[in-house]
Motif scaffolding. Structure first.
Motif, PDB file in Angstrom:
ATOM      1  N   PHE A 146      -0.361   7.121  -9.010  1.00  0.00           N
ATOM      2  CA  PHE A 146      -1.475   7.099  -8.066  1.00  0.00           C
ATOM      3  C   PHE A 146      -2.349   8.350  -8.185  1.00  0.00           C
ATOM      4  CE2 PHE A 146      -3.256   8.273  -3.917  1.00  0.00           C
ATOM      5  CZ  PHE A 146      -4.051   7.173  -3.673  1.00  0.00           C
ATOM      6  N   PHE A 194      -8.216   3.374 -11.486  1.00  0.00           N
ATOM      7  CA  PHE A 194      -7.750   2.344 -10.560  1.00  0.00           C
ATOM      8  C   PHE A 194      -7.978   0.942 -11.121  1.00  0.00           C
ATOM      9  CE2 PHE A 194      -7.910   4.880  -6.328  1.00  0.00           C
ATOM     10  CZ  PHE A 194      -6.676   5.428  -6.647  1.00  0.00           C
ATOM     11  N   ASP A 225       3.651   5.765  -5.703  1.00  0.00           N
ATOM     12  CA  ASP A 225       3.805   5.640  -7.150  1.00  0.00           C
ATOM     13  C   ASP A 225       3.317   6.920  -7.837  1.00  0.00           C
ATOM     14  OD1 ASP A 225       3.230   4.840  -9.987  1.00  0.00           O
ATOM     15  OD2 ASP A 225       3.873   2.882  -9.224  1.00  0.00           O
ATOM     16  N   VAL A 272       2.089   1.744  -3.459  1.00  0.00           N
ATOM     17  CA  VAL A 272       1.049   2.271  -4.344  1.00  0.00           C
ATOM     18  C   VAL A 272       0.870   3.770  -4.123  1.00  0.00           C
ATOM     19  CG1 VAL A 272      -1.450   2.263  -4.741  1.00  0.00           C
ATOM     20  CG2 VAL A 272      -0.187   0.113  -4.678  1.00  0.00           C
ATOM     21  N   PHE A 273       0.822   4.202  -2.869  1.00  0.00           N
ATOM     22  CA  PHE A 273       0.631   5.620  -2.582  1.00  0.00           C
ATOM     23  C   PHE A 273       1.813   6.462  -3.064  1.00  0.00           C
ATOM     24  CE2 PHE A 273      -2.137   4.162   1.154  1.00  0.00           C
ATOM     25  CZ  PHE A 273      -3.284   4.230   0.364  1.00  0.00           C
ATOM     26  N   TYR A 287       0.830  -1.205   0.000  1.00  0.00           N
ATOM     27  CA  TYR A 287       0.000   0.000   0.000  1.00  0.00           C
ATOM     28  C   TYR A 287       0.864   1.254   0.000  1.00  0.00           C
ATOM     29  CZ  TYR A 287      -3.977  -3.034   0.978  1.00  0.00           C
ATOM     30  OH  TYR A 287      -4.941  -4.010   0.900  1.00  0.00           O
ATOM     31  N   VAL A 319      -4.354  -1.945  -5.065  1.00  0.00           N
ATOM     32  CA  VAL A 319      -5.190  -0.991  -5.793  1.00  0.00           C
ATOM     33  C   VAL A 319      -6.621  -1.512  -5.895  1.00  0.00           C
ATOM     34  CG1 VAL A 319      -5.523   0.170  -8.000  1.00  0.00           C
ATOM     35  CG2 VAL A 319      -3.226  -0.094  -7.084  1.00  0.00           C
ATOM     36  N   TRP A 335      -5.340   0.371 -13.834  1.00  0.00           N
ATOM     37  CA  TRP A 335      -4.019   0.364 -13.206  1.00  0.00           C
ATOM     38  C   TRP A 335      -3.777  -0.937 -12.445  1.00  0.00           C
ATOM     39  CZ3 TRP A 335      -2.237   3.423  -8.336  1.00  0.00           C
ATOM     40  CH2 TRP A 335      -0.851   3.382  -8.249  1.00  0.00           C
TER      41      TRP A 335
END
Length: 326
Positions: A98, A279, A95, A92-93, A89, A301, A282
């Motif tokens: 995002f 999302f 990236d 992901v945040f 997570y 995601v 992705w």
């Protein structure tokens, strides 16, 4: 003889007082066996329970497990992926994709819901007049909803083609230059929104039309007698009485729109330059779109979409309870 009689009377009175003070214990109840009706109820409930466990609970559990472990192709097969907690997570945040994906998801969902609901409500009110061709036209409007999504998305891809599409041909006929609908970062998101609105309008039309059918005609007659025009009857009668139906329509539309993947993937594949990445697309790109798939971040995601849908679902349930209590 008298002493014996008095003694027996005293014992009898003592027994009566003791019986009154401490009643005898209740007999033990027998354990009841399920009746045939209860067995039938469990029999009808079992298929639904198995279905929910296999196709909802287990996939959600596996997706959560994927997002909390460092899965590779080898560990995915062997099942020995190390536990990493919330590392996926955080990845992901952090990236750079995002923020754009979040904005695109919010825009795609909001604009699609607004246009689908507005157009569906307008058509439902129109068809509620019950004119001669009402049933035939309603059936024709259901065609986009009945077509497979791959057919609809492919058709829109052909129509919006920059060189040979009928949309650019129509624009050229009225003196407007060609538009790069699918290959321009400025137009790709708008293109998939147009296609998704076209596909989602029939669902809103059907649900809202059924809600209009449940409104008594006497309310419209009373409003007309009081001098209300058509717009006032819509605002004072139609729209307030459609709130419960509108709420469930918007909720279902939200859940469906959040997870739209095939339309975007067929038309633009999330491009160009991630200009139409949401999302849903992705998550697919992370998990399956690379030679070295990132199963953990892709599952993370996907879980974000599940959380958003769950939050709105809880808000809807709470709102319905408040309305029921009031």
């Amino acid at each position: 003889m008298n002493q014996t009689t008095q003694l027996s009377d005293h014992r009898s009175e003592h027994v009566r007082n003791g019986a009154a003070a401490a009643p005898p214990p209740a007999p033990a109840t027998k354990r009841l066996r399920p009746t045939s009706t209860q067995w039938a109820a469990w029999g009808f409930l079992a298929p639904v329970t198995v279905y929910l466990a296999l196709f909802y609970a287990y996939p959600l559990y596996r997706n959560l497990d994927l997002s909390l472990r460092d899965y590779t192709v080898r560990s995915f097969v062997q099942g020995d992926a190390p536990f990493t907690g919330l590392a996926n997570y955080r990845k992901v945040f952090a990236d750079p994709t995002f923020a754009p994906a979040l904005v695109h998801t919010a825009l795609f969902t909001t604009v699609c819901l607004a246009f689908q609901y507005a157009i569906g409500l307008g058509l439902a009110v129109f068809f509620n007049q019950n004119f001669r061709l009402s049933a035939t036209l309603r059936a024709l409007f259901l065609v986009p909803w009945l077509l497979p999504l791959i057919v609809s998305a492919s058709t829109w891809s052909w129509m919006l083609n920059s060189e040979s599409g009928v949309v650019n041909a129509a624009l050229h006929a009225i003196g407007i230059g060609p538009v790069d609908w699918l290959t321009s970062p400025s137009w790709s998101l708008a293109s998939v929104i147009i296609a998704n609105v076209w596909i989602g309008v029939p669902f809103n039309l059907v649900v809202l039309y059924s809600g209009l059918q449940s409104i008594p005609a006497s309310l419209y007659e009373a409003a007309a007698i009081d001098g209300a025009n058509a717009w006032q009857r819509f605002l004072r009668v139609t729209f307030p009485l459609l709130r419960p139906v509108s709420a469930i329509t918007l909720l279902l539309g939200l859940i469906y729109t959040l997870k739209v993947f095939d339309i975007i993937w067929i038309m633009t594949k999330g491009g160009p330059a991630d200009s139409s990445t949401t999302f849903a697309t992705w998550s697919y790109q992370l998990g399956f779109g690379n030679l070295l798939p990132a199963f953990g971040p892709g599952a993370a995601v996907g879980n974000l979409l599940v959380v958003v849908a769950l939050v709105f679902g809880l808000v809807y349930v709470r709102t319905q309870r408040r309305q029921a209590l009031s």
